[in-house]
Design an enzyme around this catalytic site. Structure first.
Site, PDB file in Angstrom:
ATOM      1  N   ALA A  46      42.249  47.626  48.446  1.00 33.39           N
ATOM      2  CA  ALA A  46      41.086  46.744  48.587  1.00 33.39           C
ATOM      3  C   ALA A  46      39.933  47.481  49.258  1.00 33.39           C
ATOM      4  CB  ALA A  46      41.471  45.490  49.375  1.00 33.39           C
ATOM      5  N   ARG A 332      60.168  35.091  43.853  1.00 30.17           N
ATOM      6  CA  ARG A 332      60.715  35.736  45.042  1.00 30.17           C
ATOM      7  C   ARG A 332      61.246  34.738  46.070  1.00 30.17           C
ATOM      8  NH1 ARG A 332      56.278  40.561  46.074  1.00 30.17           N
ATOM      9  NH2 ARG A 332      56.959  41.883  44.343  1.00 30.17           N
ATOM     10  N   GLU A 427      45.005  41.534  51.020  1.00 27.13           N
ATOM     11  CA  GLU A 427      45.996  40.731  51.739  1.00 27.13           C
ATOM     12  C   GLU A 427      45.478  40.217  53.077  1.00 27.13           C
ATOM     13  OE1 GLU A 427      50.716  41.039  53.077  1.00 27.13           O
ATOM     14  OE2 GLU A 427      49.738  42.780  52.170  1.00 27.13           O
TER      15      GLU A 427
END
Length: 640
Positions: A46, A332, A427
């Site tokens: 990012a 997940r 994130e």
């Protein structure tokens, strides 16, 4: 006082919102861009992509990382692939399908417009990466190859064997260095951000510490971008690198930026199991392995035979049994809880009975070893190097481990936090994944935020800043921030206790994993909050930090990071306690169906929780952003 907050999104149908935004966003002319300075903290996918993109446009960029090189950013650890809705396999994929899979995978707890934009920009990323030379896997005829990942029924994951994150990072790193060579990026490696500086209500700079000299530095700019990753390392044992931390976003939170959904942290199902108390890190095995590997445990919890000696009728392929539509590719959160269930029943395997088998015998028989080696060879090599076991001959042993933070700084559609001029990407923000992230969407979000979204949205903010002079680092706000940073560091050094920050972190991590990990209960969370408060009080008087502030001092660095974790951990538990439902990675035992699946409460909890700092870690203010679904109707999330 609690309030309802909004994140205005562009008008028009969902498929037109991003184009509408770009068509109407304010611009900065090329001759004015050189007047503006941008600070970007973090050089992972990012941060590096944003810095390279903005510098290419003509802005003056200061790029900070605490590693010795941007190449050491943790993005390298995302191995399995990156998603894009290109429908190369002609199996029914589309931008809308990817949007819906992501929204559903997050248990309908993310903002529609942001999630659609992620899917919409995904195809452009693959073209960008190929142009940079990322060596994606290819078919015999030269076309890019795809594989499937958890939570979807199509093949949309592009990959470079088992090192996709590393290859994508090399692409962004080279683009970053090109701009550094051109003089548009000033790179500050081995620098850790310790505070955000707010002047007249806007983010105008940071306080950073040179980790080699100990010098505290002031850096000003017209805007600040945080790209500092997630906080999964708060659990101590995690798949994250040892240096990963939450300090940048937590210091920003304490300066007014809302923290959204901090309890939504992902436990990855495919990690190597803990082997003993000595460990401080767990190793991630790529989720891509679940494409060809079958997960099972012995039916008999007293099984003593080697895995190859256990016949099919004595094996429980529990994911295939419980979720036949998706099988080993269940999302997940579901896969991790299912593994924990089997381990808790006493069916775990390995010396500590804390793992399950991931078996490739059928795939090797069907495709032959060479094909499996081509797809996952470096992962098999890594597994053998760590465990001494040849996974071509016997199953891998895997276990759930703390991994990804869906929560993070609250951002609006433009990726700006509640502090004007302070942006959070990748994130570090909460924006796209809801209560659970689908595999191969982390690399995607990081790249999309940096390459394709921030260059538009940051410009929309900077268009009103072209007549603002360069930030004066002698402003009283810088002096105050620097004083507070120095006072905190000195308090750590003055403490002459008996326990290191690492020991405190280990205690905190176990408390969180046990009570705010895969399974949460009201009683457990209340006890965790009490224990975290006590641990934080002990930290003030019993911390041991050797050395001084005027030298390389990793213990001093850890002291600040663990101090921030102590406060964030309590907020995680408070957030989990107030959300009286189960959704995605947040599984409250009190709120489940008869079949043991998550039970959402859309009537009372269809919102993102945006917590506001009050000066006291134990009494944050809850603000709510209602989630409005105009295009899809939230449904019961089923993978059966």
């Amino acid at each position: 006082m609690s309030k309802t907050i909004k994140a205005p999104v562009p008008e028009g149908p969902l498929v037109e919102k991003w184009n509408n935004y770009k068509s109407n966003a304010k611009l900065v002319s090329p001759n004015n861009r050189k007047k503006l300075e941008v600070i970007i903290v973090g050089t992972g996918l990012a941060g590096a992509s944003a810095a390279a993109s903005l510098a290419e446009m003509g802005y003056n960029v200061k790029s900070f990382c605490f590693q010795d090189s941007p190449r050491r950013a943790h993005s390298v650890a995302a191995q399995g692939g990156v998603n894009a809705a290109k429908n190369y396999k002609n199996d029914g994929d589309s931008v809308y399908r990817m949007f819906y899979d992501t929204l559903k995978g997050g248990d309908f707890r993310s903002r529609e417009a942001n999630t659609y934009r992620l899917a919409e920009c995904s195809a452009s990323l693959i073209d960008q990466a190929v142009a940079q030379g990322v060596p994606f896997g290819r078919e015999y005829g030269g076309y890019l190859r795809n594989r499937s990942f958890g939570g979807v029924q199509v093949s949309r994951t592009f990959y470079a064997r088992g090192q996709t994150g590393q290859q994508l990072l090399l692409g962004s790193y080279q683009a970053l260095l090109r701009q550094q060579h051109a003089g548009k990026v000033k790179l500050y490696a081995r620098h850790e951000m310790l505070d955000v500086v707010i002047i007249d209500g806007k983010a105008r700079g940071i306080i950073a510490r040179n980790l080699d000299t100990g010098k505290i530095e002031r850096h000003g700019a017209h805007t600040v971008v945080l790209a500092t990753g997630g906080f999964g390392k708060i659990y101590y044992l995690s798949t994250l690198a040892m240096g990963c931390n939450a300090s940048a976003i937590w210091r920003a939170h304490k300066k007014g930026a809302y923290m959204a959904n901090p309890s939504w942290t992902q436990i990855h199902p495919t990690s190597l199991p803990q082997s003993g108390e000595h460990q401080s890190k767990l190793t991630l095995m790529s989720e891509s392995l679940r494409n060809d590997g079958r997960i099972w445990v012995p039916i008999d919890k007293n099984e003593t035979r080697l895995p190859g000696e256990i016949p099919e009728e004595d094996r429980d392929y529990y994911l295939e049994r419980k979720y036949p539509s998706f099988g080993n590719l269940a999302p997940r959160d579901i896969s991790s809880r299912a593994a924990k269930e089997q381990i808790d029943l006493g069916k775990g395997v390995g010396p500590l009975k804390n793992a399950v088998y991931l078996d490739f015998s059928r795939a090797i028989k069907e495709y032959e070893k060479d094909v499996i080696a081509e797809r996952y060879g470096n992962l098999f090599t890594m597994y053998k190097k760590i465990t001494g076991i040849d996974a071509y001959k016997e199953p891998m042993k895997i276990s759930p481990a703390a991994h990804f933070s869906m929560g993070g700084l609250w951002v609006d559609y433009e990726l700006m936090t509640s502090v004007p001029g302070l942006f959070a990407i990748g994130e570090a923000n909460f924006s796209d994944h809801g209560a659970n992230r689908l595999g191969a969407n982390s690399l995607l979000q990081a790249c999309v935020d940096g390459y394709f979204i921030l260059p538009y949205t940051l410009q929309n903010f900077l268009a009103d800043q072209i007549n603002i002079p360069k930030t004066d680092v002698n402003h009283p706000a810088f002096e105050e921030s620097e004083r507070l940073v120095k006072d905190q560091m000195q308090s750590f050094l003055n403490s002459k206790g008996k326990k290191t920050a690492e020991e405190f972190h280990k205690e905190l991590g176990k408390e969180l994993y046990d009570k705010c990990g895969l399974l949460r209960t009201k009683e457990g969370l209340e006890k965790a909050i009490e224990n975290i408060k006590n641990l934080r009080e002990e930290y003030k008087v019993n911390l041991l930090v050797p050395g001084t502030a005027e030298e390389v001092n990793s213990e001093l660095e850890k002291a600040g990071r663990v101090s921030d974790y102590m406060e964030l951990a309590e907020l995680m538990c408070i957030d989990a306690l107030q959300r009286e439902e189960s959704c995605g990675a947040h599984f409250r035992a009190e709120y489940q169906t008869k079949e043991g699946e998550a039970k959402r409460d859309d009537e009372n909890f269809c919102y993102s929780a945006a917590w506001e700092w009050t000066g006291n870690a134990s009494s944050p203010v809850l603000n709510k952003e209602p989630l409005v679904f105009e295009t899809v109707k939230p449904s019961v999330r089923s993978y059966k």
